[in-house]
Design a protein around this motif. Structure first.
Motif, PDB file in Angstrom:
ATOM      1  N   ALA A   1       0.831  -1.200   0.000  1.00 46.68           N
ATOM      2  CA  ALA A   1       0.000   0.000   0.000  1.00 46.68           C
ATOM      3  C   ALA A   1       0.868   1.254   0.000  1.00 46.68           C
ATOM      4  N   GLY A   2       0.577   2.151  -0.940  1.00 47.99           N
ATOM      5  CA  GLY A   2       1.330   3.393  -1.032  1.00 47.99           C
ATOM      6  C   GLY A   2       2.531   3.319  -1.957  1.00 47.99           C
ATOM      7  N   TRP A   3       2.826   2.134  -2.501  1.00 47.46           N
ATOM      8  CA  TRP A   3       3.993   1.953  -3.366  1.00 47.46           C
ATOM      9  C   TRP A   3       3.571   1.418  -4.731  1.00 47.46           C
ATOM     10  N   LYS A   4       4.356   1.735  -5.739  1.00 47.09           N
ATOM     11  CA  LYS A   4       4.111   1.253  -7.099  1.00 47.09           C
ATOM     12  C   LYS A   4       5.355   0.531  -7.610  1.00 47.09           C
ATOM     13  N   LEU A   5       5.136  -0.616  -8.227  1.00 44.19           N
ATOM     14  CA  LEU A   5       6.233  -1.392  -8.796  1.00 44.19           C
ATOM     15  C   LEU A   5       6.757  -0.718 -10.062  1.00 44.19           C
ATOM     16  N   LEU A   6       8.073  -0.600 -10.182  1.00 44.67           N
ATOM     17  CA  LEU A   6       8.684  -0.010 -11.374  1.00 44.67           C
ATOM     18  C   LEU A   6       8.737  -1.050 -12.487  1.00 44.67           C
ATOM     19  N   ASP A   7       8.398  -0.620 -13.725  1.00 48.91           N
ATOM     20  CA  ASP A   7       8.381  -1.577 -14.834  1.00 48.91           C
ATOM     21  C   ASP A   7       8.877  -0.960 -16.139  1.00 48.91           C
ATOM     22  N   LYS A   8       9.622   0.138 -16.058  1.00 50.70           N
ATOM     23  CA  LYS A   8      10.149   0.778 -17.256  1.00 50.70           C
ATOM     24  C   LYS A   8      11.679   0.722 -17.267  1.00 50.70           C
ATOM     25  N   PHE A   9      12.228   0.875 -18.490  1.00 51.95           N
ATOM     26  CA  PHE A   9      13.673   0.934 -18.678  1.00 51.95           C
ATOM     27  C   PHE A   9      14.338  -0.303 -18.079  1.00 51.95           C
ATOM     28  N   SER A  10      15.239  -0.090 -17.126  1.00 58.53           N
ATOM     29  CA  SER A  10      15.986  -1.211 -16.547  1.00 58.53           C
ATOM     30  C   SER A  10      15.161  -2.066 -15.604  1.00 58.53           C
ATOM     31  N   PHE A  11      13.874  -1.724 -15.424  1.00 64.28           N
ATOM     32  CA  PHE A  11      13.027  -2.477 -14.508  1.00 64.28           C
ATOM     33  C   PHE A  11      11.961  -3.297 -15.234  1.00 64.28           C
ATOM     34  N   GLU A  12      12.054  -3.379 -16.563  1.00 64.53           N
ATOM     35  CA  GLU A  12      11.082  -4.166 -17.327  1.00 64.53           C
ATOM     36  C   GLU A  12      11.118  -5.642 -16.935  1.00 64.53           C
ATOM     37  N   LYS A  13      12.308  -6.145 -16.604  1.00 67.61           N
ATOM     38  CA  LYS A  13      12.466  -7.548 -16.205  1.00 67.61           C
ATOM     39  C   LYS A  13      12.725  -7.631 -14.706  1.00 67.61           C
ATOM     40  N   HIS A  14      11.890  -6.918 -13.952  1.00 70.29           N
ATOM     41  CA  HIS A  14      12.046  -6.897 -12.497  1.00 70.29           C
ATOM     42  C   HIS A  14      11.715  -8.252 -11.890  1.00 70.29           C
ATOM     43  N   GLY A  15      12.227  -8.481 -10.689  1.00 74.79           N
ATOM     44  CA  GLY A  15      11.875  -9.677  -9.944  1.00 74.79           C
ATOM     45  C   GLY A  15      10.587  -9.472  -9.173  1.00 74.79           C
ATOM     46  N   PRO A  16      10.046 -10.522  -8.580  1.00 71.57           N
ATOM     47  CA  PRO A  16       8.827 -10.403  -7.778  1.00 71.57           C
ATOM     48  C   PRO A  16       9.047  -9.509  -6.557  1.00 71.57           C
ATOM     49  N   VAL A  17       8.007  -8.799  -6.171  1.00 74.52           N
ATOM     50  CA  VAL A  17       8.025  -7.988  -4.958  1.00 74.52           C
ATOM     51  C   VAL A  17       6.892  -8.474  -4.062  1.00 74.52           C
ATOM     52  N   LYS A  18       7.212  -8.779  -2.816  1.00 76.46           N
ATOM     53  CA  LYS A  18       6.199  -9.342  -1.922  1.00 76.46           C
ATOM     54  C   LYS A  18       6.513  -8.980  -0.476  1.00 76.46           C
ATOM     55  N   VAL A  19       5.540  -9.234   0.387  1.00 75.36           N
ATOM     56  CA  VAL A  19       5.716  -9.011   1.822  1.00 75.36           C
ATOM     57  C   VAL A  19       5.590 -10.352   2.522  1.00 75.36           C
ATOM     58  N   VAL A  20       6.611 -10.727   3.282  1.00 76.86           N
ATOM     59  CA  VAL A  20       6.618 -11.995   4.006  1.00 76.86           C
ATOM     60  C   VAL A  20       7.034 -11.729   5.449  1.00 76.86           C
ATOM     61  N   ASP A  21       6.171 -12.071   6.384  1.00 73.53           N
ATOM     62  CA  ASP A  21       6.469 -11.906   7.817  1.00 73.53           C
ATOM     63  C   ASP A  21       6.939 -10.497   8.142  1.00 73.53           C
ATOM     64  N   GLY A  22       6.261  -9.509   7.580  1.00 72.64           N
ATOM     65  CA  GLY A  22       6.581  -8.125   7.884  1.00 72.64           C
ATOM     66  C   GLY A  22       7.773  -7.556   7.155  1.00 72.64           C
ATOM     67  N   GLU A  23       8.328  -8.328   6.233  1.00 76.71           N
ATOM     68  CA  GLU A  23       9.504  -7.883   5.473  1.00 76.71           C
ATOM     69  C   GLU A  23       9.119  -7.624   4.019  1.00 76.71           C
ATOM     70  N   LEU A  24       9.465  -6.458   3.518  1.00 77.80           N
ATOM     71  CA  LEU A  24       9.241  -6.105   2.122  1.00 77.80           C
ATOM     72  C   LEU A  24      10.420  -6.631   1.309  1.00 77.80           C
ATOM     73  N   ILE A  25      10.170  -7.596   0.433  1.00 79.99           N
ATOM     74  CA  ILE A  25      11.243  -8.278  -0.296  1.00 79.99           C
ATOM     75  C   ILE A  25      11.207  -7.887  -1.767  1.00 79.99           C
ATOM     76  N   LEU A  26      12.344  -7.404  -2.262  1.00 79.37           N
ATOM     77  CA  LEU A  26      12.538  -7.120  -3.676  1.00 79.37           C
ATOM     78  C   LEU A  26      13.471  -8.186  -4.231  1.00 79.37           C
ATOM     79  N   ALA A  27      12.920  -9.113  -5.008  1.00 79.41           N
ATOM     80  CA  ALA A  27      13.744 -10.167  -5.598  1.00 79.41           C
ATOM     81  C   ALA A  27      14.617  -9.587  -6.705  1.00 79.41           C
ATOM     82  N   ALA A  28      15.675 -10.294  -7.044  1.00 72.99           N
ATOM     83  CA  ALA A  28      16.625  -9.814  -8.044  1.00 72.99           C
ATOM     84  C   ALA A  28      15.954  -9.639  -9.399  1.00 72.99           C
ATOM     85  N   GLY A  29      16.279  -8.539 -10.053  1.00 73.33           N
ATOM     86  CA  GLY A  29      15.788  -8.286 -11.397  1.00 73.33           C
ATOM     87  C   GLY A  29      16.897  -8.430 -12.413  1.00 73.33           C
ATOM     88  N   ALA A  30      16.553  -8.207 -13.693  1.00 74.87           N
ATOM     89  CA  ALA A  30      17.541  -8.313 -14.765  1.00 74.87           C
ATOM     90  C   ALA A  30      17.517  -7.037 -15.610  1.00 74.87           C
TER      91      ALA A  30
END
Length: 227
Positions: free
Chosen positions: A52-81
């Motif tokens: 909530a309050g955030w938007k996933l980036l999907d342009k330029f170098s973020f077109e092949k982004h990794g999954p973004v999720k929340v697990v046990d109170g931790e905001l996880i940004l998986a590796a992108g390409a």
């Protein structure tokens, strides 16, 4: 001295000593007064449950982004390409504010926290763990990246270890800390601030990783007002 009197005075001594101790679980203040100013307001940027309050980036170098999720109170940004990132949908202040968060590199060996933030009418990025995993600094200052200006530093970041990150912006300077170590103290006078084109989608306030998985907690924004 009788046993009863000794017990009484020991009880008084321990009670007095306990009054001098901080309450259990008391935390160190996150920030101190800045140039005659004190914290005016605080906003939690992450609710610990959702994006909530955030938007996933999907342009330029973020077109092949990794999954973004929340697990046990931790905001996880998986590796992108190569990149994965999010941008805050609120309107951040331009001066007299402080950002704080907990961050850790979960996997990979590039920067696990690229924090893009406003500097007056410009923007800049605090890089943590870039160029092989240890470089810290601001990108860009007078068109020089974090690895080639006076803010360039090095921290040996341990995998899966949490670090407390603080970034403070005032009209006079930019200051940043990793845990209690000050890694940036830069005067803003007569300086030009900008971001690499890859980081432009993260403006005005965003967090990105580079070929690296990272986790974040306790994201907060504090503003300062006159005392």
């Amino acid at each position: 001295m009788t046993t009863a009197r000794m017990t009484f005075w020991l009880a008084v001594l321990f009670a007095g000593g306990a009054a001098l101790l901080p309450p259990a679980g008391a935390a160190e203040p996150a920030s101190q007064p800045v140039n005659g100013c004190v914290a005016e307001s605080e906003t939690k940027l992450f609710d610990g449950r959702s994006l909530a309050g955030w938007k996933l980036l999907d342009k330029f170098s973020f077109e092949k982004h990794g999954p973004v999720k929340v697990v046990d109170g931790e905001l996880i940004l998986a590796a992108g390409a190569p990149g994965t990132g999010i941008v805050w949908q609120g309107k951040p202040p331009r001066d007299n504010y402080e950002l704080s968060l907990l961050a850790r590199r979960r996997a990979g060996d590039d920067f696990f926290c690229g924090l893009t933030f406003p500097v007056g009418d410009e923007h800049c990025t605090l890089v943590l763990g870039g160029w092989g995993g240890s470089v810290t600094g601001l990108s860009n200052i007078d068109d020089a990246s974090a690895v080639e200006n006076e803010t360039t530093g090095s921290v040996t970041f341990q995998q899966n270890q949490w670090y407390t990150i603080r970034l403070r912006v005032t009209p006079e300077k930019i200051t940043a800390w990793v845990d209690k170590e000050e890694i940036v103290a830069l005067s803003r006078k007569d300086r030009k601030f900008a971001v690499w084109w890859e980081q432009e989608p993260a403006r005005p306030l965003g967090i990105v990783t580079w070929e690296t998985e990272a986790g974040f907690k306790d994201l907060r924004l504090r503003t300062f007002g006159a005392r």
